[in-house]
Motif scaffolding. Structure first.
Motif, short mmCIF file in Angstrom:
data_model
loop_
_atom_site.label_atom_id
_atom_site.label_comp_id
_atom_site.label_asym_id
_atom_site.label_seq_id
_atom_site.Cartn_x
_atom_site.Cartn_y
_atom_site.Cartn_z
N GLU A 46 0.83 -1.21 0.00
CA GLU A 46 0.00 0.00 0.00
C GLU A 46 0.86 1.26 0.00
N ARG A 50 0.95 4.15 -3.04
CA ARG A 50 0.79 5.60 -2.91
C ARG A 50 1.89 6.34 -3.67
N ASP A 54 -0.32 6.70 -7.00
CA ASP A 54 -0.95 7.97 -6.65
C ASP A 54 -0.06 9.16 -6.95
N ALA A 112 3.33 14.98 -0.91
CA ALA A 112 2.91 13.65 -0.46
C ALA A 112 3.78 13.12 0.68
#
Length: 283
Positions: A46, A50, A54, A112
């Protein structure tokens, strides 16, 4: 023999005719050996999703027990595990992508929460402004970002590029640049050349860049970048040819019918773990 992609603008590659949706091995038809994938062992799929999806825009796709992220000319495969360290200090120091605007990538990565490592990675005399370095002799910009688990990623600017991001280079570290370059030229029929001031070799879709290191280096196996992958036409015959020239396979040629691919693994003379595949260009 299929034609090789040549160096352009000191190693900044242009994928002619590619569209923004070309998140696949678009160079696969350009040569019998092309670059295929980066395979990462990660502490959290995960967390890497990201970053690769992402933040960078890779297209996530389930792959076995892990996941892969599609970019033009490279698949980034991730599977959970316990990597023994990051990319720095290994024979593959970092991975390189090209983008239309390095500043935009740096700003997005910083927002981020990712570390911008440009100043730490370059000579103190080089011009670095807010995480972005200007390379005067190439009239371009570069930056380094640290992805999760210590994956060092470089971004190289190509302002004419219409793709939002694409593979650019694999940056090797070695105590013998000439020997490493010659090995990849010989074994993979890569085209020798330079990328700026770096010794380099060219395969469709990627530049293989070589830098000297005075420090001891570890192989990649077990690190976050466990291995790099090349997509090969007629893989079975290619493996036989490598064996005839002294390559010993860690995993000999085998076909995986469930995935519609064939694979083989070996370690290069310098410590880089390599997977050869046939069929990954269909993903």
């Amino acid at each position: 023999m299929k034609s090789m992609v040549t160096l352009f603008l000191c190693g900044l590659f242009w994928l002619a005719g590619a569209s923004n949706a070309s998140a696949q091995l678009t160079a696969a038809k350009a040569g019998p050996v092309v670059y295929g994938h980066h395979h990462l062992i990660v502490t959290s799929v995960e967390a890497h999703k990201r970053f690769w999806a992402d933040t960078l825009g890779g297209v996530p796709t389930p792959f076995g027990s892990g996941e892969l992220f599609k970019f033009p000319n490279v698949l980034v495969l991730v599977r959970e595990g316990e990597p023994s360290g990051g990319t720095k200090g290994t024979t593959v120091n970092h991975l390189g992508f090209r983008v239309p605007s390095v500043r935009a990538v740096v700003d997005k990565a910083r927002a981020a929460g990712y570390s911008i490592a440009t100043r730490d990675e370059l000579s103190p005399t080089m011009e670095v402004t807010d995480g972005v370095a200007y390379i005067a002799n190439q009239d371009t910009y570069i930056a380094y970002v640290m992805a999760p688990d210590g994956v060092k990623v470089e971004f190289v600017e190509n302002r004419a590029q219409t793709l939002p991001i694409a593979l650019h280079h694999i940056h090797f570290a070695t105590q013998d640049v000439d020997a490493m370059k010659a090995w990849y030229v010989d074994m993979f029929n890569a085209t020798p050349g330079m990328r700026g001031s770096f010794q380099a070799a060219d395969l469709p879709g990627v530049n293989l860049t070589y830098s000297p290191s005075n420090e001891p280096l570890e192989g990649t196996r077990g690190r976050v970048l466990d291995h790099i992958g090349f997509e090969v036409d007629n893989l079975k015959d290619f493996c036989k040819d490598l064996e005839s020239r002294g390559v010993t396979f860690d995993v000999p040629y085998r076909e995986i019918e469930a995935r519609g691919v064939a694979i083989a693994f070996f370690t290069d003379p310098f410590g880089t773990y390599i997977e050869l595949t046939e069929g990954y260009d269909n993903y």
